[in-house]
Design a protein around this motif. Structure first.
Motif, PDB file in Angstrom:
ATOM      1  N   ARG A  86       0.859  -1.189   0.000  1.00 24.22           N
ATOM      2  CA  ARG A  86       0.000   0.000   0.000  1.00 24.22           C
ATOM      3  C   ARG A  86       0.892   1.235   0.000  1.00 24.22           C
ATOM      4  NH1 ARG A  86      -3.367  -2.745   4.049  1.00 24.22           N
ATOM      5  NH2 ARG A  86      -5.203  -3.555   2.973  1.00 24.22           N
ATOM      6  N   ILE A  87       0.627   2.135  -0.923  1.00 19.07           N
ATOM      7  CA  ILE A  87       1.438   3.337  -1.076  1.00 19.07           C
ATOM      8  C   ILE A  87       0.579   4.562  -0.759  1.00 19.07           C
ATOM      9  CG2 ILE A  87       2.841   4.689  -2.681  1.00 19.07           C
ATOM     10  CD1 ILE A  87       3.202   2.048  -4.294  1.00 19.07           C
ATOM     11  N   GLY A  88       1.019   5.342   0.217  1.00 19.43           N
ATOM     12  CA  GLY A  88       0.251   6.501   0.654  1.00 19.43           C
ATOM     13  C   GLY A  88       0.556   7.760  -0.144  1.00 19.43           C
ATOM     14  N   LYS A  89      -0.141   8.808   0.187  1.00 18.26           N
ATOM     15  CA  LYS A  89       0.055  10.093  -0.491  1.00 18.26           C
ATOM     16  C   LYS A  89       1.352  10.745   0.002  1.00 18.26           C
ATOM     17  CE  LYS A  89      -4.861  10.973  -1.233  1.00 18.26           C
ATOM     18  NZ  LYS A  89      -4.741  10.750  -2.700  1.00 18.26           N
ATOM     19  N   PRO A  90       2.032  11.487  -0.876  1.00 20.19           N
ATOM     20  CA  PRO A  90       3.302  12.145  -0.499  1.00 20.19           C
ATOM     21  C   PRO A  90       3.115  13.133   0.648  1.00 20.19           C
ATOM     22  CG  PRO A  90       2.992  12.139  -2.888  1.00 20.19           C
ATOM     23  CD  PRO A  90       1.683  11.695  -2.284  1.00 20.19           C
ATOM     24  N   LEU A  91       4.100  13.177   1.521  1.00 19.27           N
ATOM     25  CA  LEU A  91       4.121  14.118   2.641  1.00 19.27           C
ATOM     26  C   LEU A  91       5.157  15.192   2.353  1.00 19.27           C
ATOM     27  CD1 LEU A  91       4.104  11.503   5.554  1.00 19.27           C
ATOM     28  CD2 LEU A  91       2.127  12.707   4.590  1.00 19.27           C
ATOM     29  N   ASP A  92       4.776  16.443   2.539  1.00 17.66           N
ATOM     30  CA  ASP A  92       5.657  17.582   2.242  1.00 17.66           C
ATOM     31  C   ASP A  92       6.211  18.159   3.541  1.00 17.66           C
ATOM     32  OD1 ASP A  92       6.932  19.839   1.366  1.00 17.66           O
ATOM     33  OD2 ASP A  92       5.158  20.802   0.498  1.00 17.66           O
ATOM     34  N   PHE A  93       7.532  18.126   3.672  1.00 17.84           N
ATOM     35  CA  PHE A  93       8.172  18.660   4.872  1.00 17.84           C
ATOM     36  C   PHE A  93       9.079  19.855   4.548  1.00 17.84           C
ATOM     37  CE2 PHE A  93       7.399  14.157   6.011  1.00 17.84           C
ATOM     38  CZ  PHE A  93       6.590  14.365   7.125  1.00 17.84           C
ATOM     39  N   THR A  94       8.842  20.498   3.425  1.00 17.51           N
ATOM     40  CA  THR A  94       9.705  21.623   3.042  1.00 17.51           C
ATOM     41  C   THR A  94       9.609  22.780   4.035  1.00 17.51           C
ATOM     42  OG1 THR A  94       7.929  22.425   1.571  1.00 17.51           O
ATOM     43  CG2 THR A  94       9.657  21.081   0.578  1.00 17.51           C
ATOM     44  N   ARG A  95       8.541  22.799   4.817  1.00 18.83           N
ATOM     45  CA  ARG A  95       8.411  23.867   5.828  1.00 18.83           C
ATOM     46  C   ARG A  95       9.504  23.774   6.888  1.00 18.83           C
ATOM     47  NH1 ARG A  95       4.784  19.862   6.611  1.00 18.83           N
ATOM     48  NH2 ARG A  95       4.377  19.031   8.710  1.00 18.83           N
ATOM     49  N   TYR A  96      10.161  22.626   6.971  1.00 16.67           N
ATOM     50  CA  TYR A  96      11.214  22.428   7.958  1.00 16.67           C
ATOM     51  C   TYR A  96      12.620  22.462   7.356  1.00 16.67           C
ATOM     52  CZ  TYR A  96       7.407  20.677  10.947  1.00 16.67           C
ATOM     53  OH  TYR A  96       6.252  20.539  11.689  1.00 16.67           O
ATOM     54  N   GLN A  97      12.713  22.775   6.068  1.00 13.36           N
ATOM     55  CA  GLN A  97      14.039  22.753   5.431  1.00 13.36           C
ATOM     56  C   GLN A  97      15.001  23.698   6.139  1.00 13.36           C
ATOM     57  OE1 GLN A  97      13.114  22.739   0.917  1.00 13.36           O
ATOM     58  NE2 GLN A  97      15.191  21.932   1.112  1.00 13.36           N
ATOM     59  N   GLY A  98      16.238  23.237   6.280  1.00 12.32           N
ATOM     60  CA  GLY A  98      17.249  24.011   6.971  1.00 12.32           C
ATOM     61  C   GLY A  98      17.240  23.788   8.469  1.00 12.32           C
ATOM     62  N   MET A  99      16.332  22.936   8.960  1.00 11.27           N
ATOM     63  CA  MET A  99      16.208  22.699  10.398  1.00 11.27           C
ATOM     64  C   MET A  99      16.608  21.262  10.758  1.00 11.27           C
ATOM     65  SD  MET A  99      12.527  24.646  10.964  1.00 11.27           S
ATOM     66  CE  MET A  99      12.605  24.601  12.750  1.00 11.27           C
ATOM     67  N   GLU A 100      17.406  20.634   9.882  1.00 12.80           N
ATOM     68  CA  GLU A 100      17.786  19.244  10.131  1.00 12.80           C
ATOM     69  C   GLU A 100      18.700  19.073  11.342  1.00 12.80           C
ATOM     70  OE1 GLU A 100      20.034  20.498   6.302  1.00 12.80           O
ATOM     71  OE2 GLU A 100      18.093  20.831   7.248  1.00 12.80           O
ATOM     72  N   GLY A 101      19.156  20.171  11.933  1.00  8.35           N
ATOM     73  CA  GLY A 101      19.964  20.091  13.145  1.00  8.35           C
ATOM     74  C   GLY A 101      19.129  20.117  14.422  1.00  8.35           C
ATOM     75  N   ASP A 102      17.820  20.298  14.294  1.00 10.48           N
ATOM     76  CA  ASP A 102      16.922  20.376  15.443  1.00 10.48           C
ATOM     77  C   ASP A 102      16.349  18.983  15.710  1.00 10.48           C
ATOM     78  OD1 ASP A 102      14.679  20.715  17.155  1.00 10.48           O
ATOM     79  OD2 ASP A 102      14.464  22.799  16.517  1.00 10.48           O
ATOM     80  N   ARG A 103      16.740  18.368  16.814  1.00  7.49           N
ATOM     81  CA  ARG A 103      16.318  16.992  17.081  1.00  7.49           C
ATOM     82  C   ARG A 103      14.816  16.885  17.317  1.00  7.49           C
ATOM     83  NH1 ARG A 103      16.203  15.676  22.719  1.00  7.49           N
ATOM     84  NH2 ARG A 103      16.773  17.419  24.076  1.00  7.49           N
ATOM     85  N   PHE A 104      14.187  17.943  17.785  1.00  9.57           N
ATOM     86  CA  PHE A 104      12.740  17.898  17.997  1.00  9.57           C
ATOM     87  C   PHE A 104      11.993  17.886  16.652  1.00  9.57           C
ATOM     88  CE2 PHE A 104      14.359  19.891  21.924  1.00  9.57           C
ATOM     89  CZ  PHE A 104      13.850  18.994  22.840  1.00  9.57           C
ATOM     90  N   ILE A 105      12.517  18.626  15.694  1.00  6.62           N
ATOM     91  CA  ILE A 105      11.932  18.623  14.355  1.00  6.62           C
ATOM     92  C   ILE A 105      12.122  17.255  13.707  1.00  6.62           C
ATOM     93  CG2 ILE A 105      12.118  19.571  12.025  1.00  6.62           C
ATOM     94  CD1 ILE A 105      10.726  21.437  13.952  1.00  6.62           C
ATOM     95  N   ARG A 153      12.409  14.405  15.175  1.00  2.95           N
ATOM     96  CA  ARG A 153      11.501  13.468  15.832  1.00  2.95           C
ATOM     97  C   ARG A 153      10.071  13.644  15.318  1.00  2.95           C
ATOM     98  NH1 ARG A 153      12.548   9.022  17.577  1.00  2.95           N
ATOM     99  NH2 ARG A 153      10.867   8.543  16.156  1.00  2.95           N
ATOM    100  N   SER A 154       9.651  14.888  15.162  1.00  2.00           N
ATOM    101  CA  SER A 154       8.299  15.183  14.712  1.00  2.00           C
ATOM    102  C   SER A 154       8.054  14.668  13.301  1.00  2.00           C
ATOM    103  CB  SER A 154       8.048  16.693  14.770  1.00  2.00           C
ATOM    104  OG  SER A 154       6.774  17.012  14.263  1.00  2.00           O
ATOM    105  N   VAL A 155       9.015  14.906  12.408  1.00  2.00           N
ATOM    106  CA  VAL A 155       8.897  14.438  11.024  1.00  2.00           C
ATOM    107  C   VAL A 155       8.811  12.915  10.986  1.00  2.00           C
ATOM    108  CG1 VAL A 155      10.136  14.216   8.823  1.00  2.00           C
ATOM    109  CG2 VAL A 155      10.028  16.439   9.991  1.00  2.00           C
TER     110      VAL A 155
END
Length: 255
Positions: free
Chosen positions: A169-188, A190-192
């Motif tokens: 089963r293949i789901g709809k794409p999820l867009d996380f571009t709102r968090y781009q540049g925040m890959e150093g934030d462990r809370f972000i 975890r949330s993603v």
């Protein structure tokens, strides 16, 4: 070779697929899947027209002998990418870089957020390091995928697969571009990861367990070891009367 292997798998096992329209015809995307069986990395690419690249242990590509060469050819044929994962954090960084490279070429990158196969068919907590960091570094959409019944096709430790029809089963794409540049934030991160795992859970129908699969495997191994020790301890008193001792190596009465 990918098409010959994929064609053979589809002909032999006839996997059913839902949501194939959610795979983009072109451009980068991350396929984030649950992981039930060794065969997951073969069935998913088999049902897609596009190449999917997964990370695989380097040992699969470097084993000696005829069998090793055949194994390496097979993994290359289905789009597996060798990464040396024996170096701890350095190995994780290499895997992340490999995933980013694949996506920057405009291709599909496959990843298992759980980090290892489920030991009991349940869905375990996703590890935030790989999936989320690759998604935020590239801006590529994340497509949740649920493998169904692949653990029945090839249970852990079994070499010869069973002729059982698996599903995807293949789901709809999820867009996380709102968090781009925040890959150093462990809370972000975890949330993603948790958002993706929730979508996989809905698609797969699996029971979710909020611990890592590696921890669960360790707990199961320790429990099995303790049970075996208890079994031996309980059997020990039974030696008395069978070998003429009292269980401490001393001759019993009447000996």
């Amino acid at each position: 070779m990918k098409f010959s292997i994929g064609g053979s798998l589809k002909l032999a096992f006839r996997p059913w697929v839902e949501g194939i329209e959610n795979i983009p015809a072109e451009g980068p995307a991350i396929l984030a899947s649950n992981h039930l069986s060794f065969s997951d990395s073969f069935f998913l690419p088999a049902v897609l027209d596009r190449k999917v690249t997964f990370i695989a242990k380097a040992e699969y590509f470097t084993s000696p002998g005829v069998k090793g060469k055949l194994t390496a050819a097979f993994f290359k044929g289905v789009g597996q990418l060798p990464v040396d994962r024996s170096g701890g954090r350095g190995a994780g960084e290499a895997a992340i870089k490999s995933g980013i490279d694949v996506l920057e070429r405009g291709e599909l990158f496959g990843i298992y957020p759980e980090g290892t196969r489920s030991p009991d068919g349940r869905l375990y907590r996703g590890k935030p390091g790989g999936l989320a960091r690759v998604a935020l570094a590239t801006g590529a959409p994340v497509i949740p995928v649920a493998m169904i019944d692949t653990e029945k096709v090839q249970p852990p430790g079994k070499v010869v697969p069973k002729m059982i029809r698996p599903g995807i089963r293949i789901g709809k794409p999820l867009d996380f571009t709102r968090y781009q540049g925040m890959e150093g934030d462990r809370f972000i991160l975890r949330s993603v990861t948790d958002e993706v795992m929730y979508e996989i859970m809905k698609l797969s129908g699996q029971e979710y367990v909020d611990i890592y699969a590696t921890a669960a495997k360790r707990q199961m191994a320790e429990a099995a070891k303790a049970a075996e020790a208890k079994k031996k301890a309980e059997a020990e008193p039974g030696r008395a009367g069978r070998d003429g001792t009292d269980g401490e190596g001393k001759a019993g009465a009447g000996a």
